[in-house]
Design an enzyme around this catalytic site. Sequence first.
Site, short mmCIF file in Angstrom:
data_model
loop_
_atom_site.label_atom_id
_atom_site.label_comp_id
_atom_site.label_asym_id
_atom_site.label_seq_id
_atom_site.Cartn_x
_atom_site.Cartn_y
_atom_site.Cartn_z
N LYS A 23 -3.24 5.49 7.80
CA LYS A 23 -4.64 5.08 7.75
C LYS A 23 -5.55 6.29 7.96
CE LYS A 23 -5.51 0.98 9.49
NZ LYS A 23 -4.21 0.96 10.12
N ARG A 117 -8.77 1.56 15.53
CA ARG A 117 -7.69 1.08 14.66
C ARG A 117 -6.43 1.90 14.89
NH1 ARG A 117 -10.23 -1.72 10.27
NH2 ARG A 117 -12.48 -1.32 10.17
N GLY A 132 -0.66 -3.90 8.49
CA GLY A 132 -0.93 -4.98 9.42
C GLY A 132 0.06 -5.11 10.55
N THR A 136 -5.95 -3.72 15.39
CA THR A 136 -7.29 -3.20 15.18
C THR A 136 -8.22 -3.92 16.16
OG1 THR A 136 -7.05 -2.56 12.86
CG2 THR A 136 -9.25 -3.17 13.58
N GLN A 185 -13.92 4.74 14.82
CA GLN A 185 -14.85 4.79 13.68
C GLN A 185 -16.07 3.93 13.99
OE1 GLN A 185 -13.06 3.28 10.08
NE2 GLN A 185 -14.30 4.61 8.78
N GLU A 299 -10.12 -1.73 1.54
CA GLU A 299 -10.96 -2.56 2.40
C GLU A 299 -12.40 -2.05 2.29
OE1 GLU A 299 -9.65 -3.04 6.41
OE2 GLU A 299 -7.54 -3.25 5.82
N GLN A 311 -11.01 1.64 4.24
CA GLN A 311 -9.59 2.01 4.17
C GLN A 311 -9.13 1.91 2.72
OE1 GLN A 311 -7.17 -0.20 6.92
NE2 GLN A 311 -5.26 0.43 5.99
N ARG A 313 -5.19 2.17 0.64
CA ARG A 313 -3.76 2.46 0.72
C ARG A 313 -3.13 2.15 -0.65
NH1 ARG A 313 -4.03 -2.59 3.54
NH2 ARG A 313 -4.08 -1.53 5.55
N HIS A 850 29.13 -11.70 -20.10
CA HIS A 850 30.51 -11.64 -19.60
C HIS A 850 30.84 -12.78 -18.65
CE1 HIS A 850 31.02 -7.66 -21.38
NE2 HIS A 850 29.82 -7.39 -20.96
#
Length: 891
Positions: A23, A117, A132, A136, A185, A299, A311, A313, A850
Amino acid sequence: MSVAYILDFAQIGEDDLAFVGGKGMGLGRLARIEGLKVPPGFCVTTRAYREAVAGIPELDEFLKKLSATGASDQAALAEAASAVRALVAGAPMPPGAEADIRAAVSELGCYDPYAVRSSATAEDLPGASFAGQQETYLNVLGVEEILSHIRLCWASLFTDRAVSYRARNAFPHNPENVAVCAVVQRMIFPEASGILFTADPVSGNRRVSSIDAGFGLGEALVSGIVTADNYRVRAGRILSRQIAVKKISVEPIRAGGTVERPVAPGTQNAQTLADRNILRLEELGRKIEAHFGAPQDIEWAFQKGEFYILQSRPITTLYPVPAAKDEELHVFVSGSHAQMMTDPIRPLGLSFYEVFAKDYSDIAIAGGRMYVDASHDLKTIFGKYFLLTAFREADRLSYEILASLSRDRAFLKKLSGNGRMMQGYKWGMHSWFLQAFRIYMKDDREAPARSVAFYEELLAERGRRFENLSGPAVFAEIRRDMLSLINGMMRREDMGLIMLWFYAFKWIPSHMKKWLDEDESVVDTLSKSAPHNPTAEMGLALLDVSHVAGRYPAVMQYFESVGTRAARPLARDVFFDELDKLDGGPETSAALHKFLDRYGARCAGEIDITRTRWSEDPAALIPAIVGNAKNPNLTSGAELFERGRAEADAKERELLARVAALPGGGRKAAKAKKIFGLWRALCGFREYPKFFMIRAFAIYKKALLREAVALVVSGAIHRTEDAYYLTLDEFEEGVRTGVVDRGEIARRRADYARWEKLVPPRVITSEGEILHGSYESGGANGTKIPAGALPGIPVSAGTVEGRARVMLRMDDGTVEEGDILVTAFTDPSWTPVFVGIRGLVTEVGGRMTHGAVIAREYGLPAVVGVENATGKIKDGQRIRIDGTDGFVELL
């Protein structure tokens, strides 16, 4: 290397993942994108965490207990995790870290609210998001609370879900391998927030963005207490809107923290974002995606007319897209499903098929699997016929998808015309048809025997030729020999046999239905104990080994002790040395050596040359040998073969007598007798070409392993298996220069491990959209199926009940008499298991694959193409399978 306790987002470099976690790294990268609004903040690096936990003397003992607990024991994991959390949460903050945090908060604003976070070093990675798993905390007020919540973030590295996730992914818990950074943040208090996927997470389409949006803080969406609006957008155009009823929002409170509040009734049904803002957000998403070079899970928050990015990812669950030759739309169909091997193939194995397919522009590799560009064939009459015919018999669900696309004119207009795989066979087929006609007219039933003798001599000569080769000469000879291998397997004589086999395969059930009202199982009976079928003969040959082993208790005890992969000897020589010391060991060893001399080149996933062959690891056969030996009704292979031949002969006589009694019966019976005879001569040969190819591959591999050993001795690679992650060209270059890129090998190992977890789609477009098929009218043959039953393809007639034995690998355990084997796919290596089961269920396959051929040979009811069978059917569950109408009932 030492690092500061605190890094501002702008200070985070590309080498700082170990200090700021996924993150934190993502925020550092986002902060450098021009024009993007990222709330300011800083990272408390993993240095602070590691120093804090280093001061807990009893932590090592607790972590050892946690690591020793299996992923399946959730109660024990939770208990151990709780103890570790308590220790970590109580750890004092290192003095230097505390001083730096206080200074950083003072600079940003002591009285502002913050989000704290967790950012673990094992999250937001290319192969696993670990999303997750840690905590947070929002709207944290005051530096003392920030310090307290940082420690809670550290402790959340050991939440039950985080510990369980790491255990399932075999990821360690100790601070040397996983640590946590705390991101501090400044809070955003948005009117709306949510998640933006720059690739549709449902369809996989890379051109379609999917936006979830709700009122207030995003915690309402993340925690699942409210359903979000969803907007799907493509290139500045909103494709769809799903407006949810949003009854709750999460809002900050003055004293710190958050609270759930009801949304005003008049607003609950309102669209969260205006259309213009939806399109702005899509643009931002594409900008972020371009910066990272991969689809993103983002996010976002919307406050006072501005979007803030919280965020981003990578989306780790998307299947890789096969590479197209141009920017037009292409459709790729999985060759891996047609080949009944949906596991990924390592780079060395794939490079062999690239040599095979060098003249075709439409072979693509994605996720370690082979895909064929079907775009051109779907748009041409001949190509479409050949494509649909091939997949109808090989993998019915792929056929259903392709057949649906072939009728969609609007879709076909968008398709590229490049790609000519099936169309390319058009001209060669003229000579194949001609050869089939000649064999039919001559009633030449000895043609398969001549072909087998021809190929057996080729293999003997090939083995002698490769025995003394070394160095670059090995690779030059492999390439030359592979071209002759391709040409040999495409000989007019043999393709004529296959053509005639397919004609008889269709003629017999259709005419027996029309003349005598016989069902499709008639062809199954006539196939039994046919000559030149190495796959069927292999299962019977292993029965003879089981007979020998079963006579000696000491041998059986030894086999049961080494029958699992965990207990298996490290080397073939060790296995046989230990076996030879036992009473009955030499006799069993001789029988097993005889089997391996003929069939040792086979193994599970045998089309990948890097897979371990039975000749390299004979213990892989032990579960099948033990299972057969324990069967109280065990008979010899010869007895089973004769029983099958007698059954086929009796059925042929009965059919001919009934046909002869019909109007025009003399002529019809003469035709049927000729085709029956040709069918019996040809149907076993259908399995031979692959048997030949696999044994040729084994010869190549033996020579390549000698070169890999030489690279290990010289220190170029660590172990012989490293060579499997090189292409043939790279392997040759390494042998020539003595230099190999170990970093690239490590990256490819990681890719392979990631691809193993992905389910390969049957059909995927060049935009990444995965297309799905279904069986019409319930069952694959149009019959109605019972409520709750799983539909599939009937490939071997009959109905049977029994215990489901769910196995993903042949050596996952032993099967007992009466078990029904349930697995993802079967290739010829599974044949020894078939001898001891009552029925077969697979996720992949068709009537010509087969597993279906051998199920019919052994008289086992079988249903294939059952989607997610290994997930929906539980090991040990009682099931009923209907191999006539094609479904599985869960009892």
